[in-house]
Structures are given as C-alpha cells and as structure tokens.
Design a protein around this motif. Sequence first.
Motif, PDB file in Angstrom:
ATOM      1  N   VAL A 276      16.057  -0.631  -1.729  1.00 34.02           N
ATOM      2  CA  VAL A 276      14.855  -1.163  -2.369  1.00 34.02           C
ATOM      3  C   VAL A 276      13.659  -1.089  -1.425  1.00 34.02           C
ATOM      4  CG1 VAL A 276      13.790  -3.264  -3.306  1.00 34.02           C
ATOM      5  CG2 VAL A 276      16.122  -2.654  -3.960  1.00 34.02           C
TER       6      VAL A 276
ATOM      7  N   ARG B 273      14.735  -6.834  -7.392  1.00 35.02           N
ATOM      8  CA  ARG B 273      15.126  -5.430  -7.311  1.00 35.02           C
ATOM      9  C   ARG B 273      16.500  -5.285  -6.666  1.00 35.02           C
ATOM     10  NH1 ARG B 273      11.353  -1.319  -6.961  1.00 35.02           N
ATOM     11  NH2 ARG B 273      13.188  -0.041  -6.541  1.00 35.02           N
TER      12      ARG B 273
ATOM     13  N   PHE C 209       8.380   0.079  -0.645  1.00 37.29           N
ATOM     14  CA  PHE C 209       8.315  -1.061  -1.570  1.00 37.29           C
ATOM     15  C   PHE C 209       6.978  -1.774  -1.398  1.00 37.29           C
ATOM     16  CE2 PHE C 209       8.873  -5.568  -2.461  1.00 37.29           C
ATOM     17  CZ  PHE C 209       9.369  -5.520  -3.754  1.00 37.29           C
TER      18      PHE C 209
END
Length: 425
Positions: free
Chosen positions: A232, A248, A238
């Motif tokens: 993630v 997530r 991110f």
Amino acid sequence: MTTGLSIHIGLNRVDPDAYGGWAGELGGCENDANAMTTIATARGFSPTTLLNERATSDAVLAALDTVVDRLRAGDILLVTYAGHGGQLPDQDGDEPDARDETWCLYDRELLDDELAERWSRLARGVRCFVLSDSCHSGTITREPLYRQLGRLPEARDFGVPATPVLRGVPDAVQQEVLLQHGRLYRDIRRRTRRVGRDEIGACVLLISGCQDNQQSMDGAANGLFTEKLLQVWNGGGFSGDHARFHHRILDLMPPVQSPNYFVTGAADSAFEAQVPFTVASPESAEPEPVPATRLSVRAPGTVGRFGAPPVFEVEGAYRYRVLEVAVRGELFDWDAHGGERDGANFYATWDDPAVGRFEDDAFTLPAAVWERMRDADRLHYRVGTTSSPSGWADYTVSTRDDDGANAPFVTIADGDRRTTTPRGK
C-alpha cells in the motif's frame, strides 16, 4: 525544525532461557524492521534499529527513554515492532479482556503497561505512530480511550498458506514462562506506574497487525501485515491519510487477521489527516521528502493493433520489477476504481502466476493479454520495483495511484505500424 525519531524492533528468535526452552523462530521479522528503517530514513527520521539479541528489554526501554526525553511539541516518534506477541494475566484491573498484551523481546516480554508509561512522558503535542506486526497487538498501546475504525474485508483469495506460521506465544509456552518467571513479571508490574486515561498528552496512533483476539501470520520475506503495508505504501506513492492507509491494508488482509486502528491520548485530527511517516508537523511548511528511488521507463509511442505486443524497457530500478497496464490510467487507483478492473482493461504481472516479478530490463506484454486489450485506443502503463524477491521492501512505482490519468501510454493504431520514438518517464 521538526524532529523525527524512530525505533525499529525485529526478532526472528528469542532467548530460550527466558521462554521455557522455546526459541520462537520466525522468518520475516528482521526484514520487516529493516524495511521500516528504509522508509523512515527516506522520510527524514533518525532511526535506531534493534534486531534479535540486540532487542533486549533494557535496550528497547533505553531507546524509548532517550527519544521520549528528546521530543518536543510538533515532533514525531515512529515505533515499529515485528515479532511474537503474548498475553499475560492482568493484575491491576485495567484490561477489559483481563490480559496484558506484550511484545516478546529477546530476554523477556515487554508489557503494554510499560509502553503506556513511556507514552505518558511524551510532551503534549508530540505525534507518535506505532506499527505492531505481532499477535494480540490490537491494543498494545494500552489506552482505553481508543477509536476502532476497522471493518472486515470481503472474503476472497488472500494467498494465505494452508498452515501459516503465527507470531504468537503458544499457550503452553506462556504457562511455562509464568511458572519459571512469574516473580519477574510481578515485580515489573509493581514498579511500573499505572497510567491514568488523562495522563497521555501526546497523540499515539497505533495500526496493529491484528485484533487482540487474533494472531498475525509470518512469512519468509515479511509478515503478512507488513507485506501488505509495504504494498500500500508503494515506495512513497501512497498519498492518503492514516485512516485511509489502514483501510487500504485491511482490504488486502484475510478476515482471520484484521489490522486495527487505535488512537491513544490527546486527539490530534491534523496528525491523523497527514500522510503516514510525515516528519513535518501539520502547521509546518517544510516540504515532504521525495523517495530516493527513481524509475526510467520506456515503451513504443505507437503499436499496430494487429502487430506484435509492446515491449517495456526499465532502467535505474531495483532488481525485481512488476508491470501494470490499463486501458484507462485511473484504473491504477485501487481505492477509486479497483472494482472496475477486469481482464480486458487491466493487467498486472504481480497477479499473473506465470510472470509475477521479472528481473530483465525489458518485458514483453504476453500475447494472450495483448489479444484481450488491443481493441483499446491506448494502453497506459507503469512499472514498480522492489529489492525483495517476495515482499514489498523499498517498493516504488513510476506513476502514483492518484496520478494515473497522467501515466505514459502506448497508442494502438490500426495496421501494423510501429514507431521507435519512446514515450515514457
């Protein structure tokens, strides 16, 4: 200038003399700690890393004491732990489940009460981010005034092994620890000050590997929680806040292991709204660090619809690479468009058992994939890279999730014409 300090703890084994003859061997905890050290360094933290024999109770508490005393309002502390988690009977009545959660350090278990005492010494206005990839870690920060933002993900194939290795102390071992070392833990409780709910002036934000009544899974490269966290995080790609980061990760986890999100101490909505691992205080104008690893990706500007599949060239990346191709660039954003993906509009090598990760500097789109996707007008693409053969350490992508519309693309033209002008970045 804002100060960012971090401590990263990873134990693939413990001292059998302290655990009734049990060595607690694991595979991915050192890698977890090293991966988190890499992130912390790239984001501007000054890290301390303690692995295996170096991760004793004295060493960990000394490291915590040192950083706690240095931090002032606006500063940030990052603490990550990867190893076994345990539970000992609660003796002061402050645990709803009547058990103290613990981190299994090399020479003994570290009680959540001991961590809470350190959090209470943090200056008001300090931000503290804790990541615990261990069993029974849902409330390791030990504060009853938490908020749970978690939800169970949909049931699907998460790639969990049939007989996973778990990061928890077996019940028989825990009983033997109490028999042999019960006095030690009674003395620790007696000398550890009980922290009241209004005594923590800092905001301590925990994302744990699982709930208190669950166990975290280990792996050869990384723990399952850390593996998904690195995926993630995407090498710094991110861009959401802490709650979105948690969600997530949660979406990628199996229902039997659901990471939790707790906030301990003083509320700090501005801290929670920041991108994880941000050193700059919310009020600061300091720019965020830029990930050090850059990718150079090239592909043909145009390919013929009925010609050979496009070839993608990668330079300046880590050893292992993955490729994603989409007929619409926004499909790279799982949060916003993941549900729209199908075999005709999206392809990823990491989801292709025949490919997975590749090490060559060039990758040709598989013929079967090209057959499915060549009716589109264009193919957007991005490449990811990692230093790990199976985990996601140092993972970086050439285009961020939320910038997919600007990802480079290959134009698909009628006929077999192919130009040699590269289009990419």
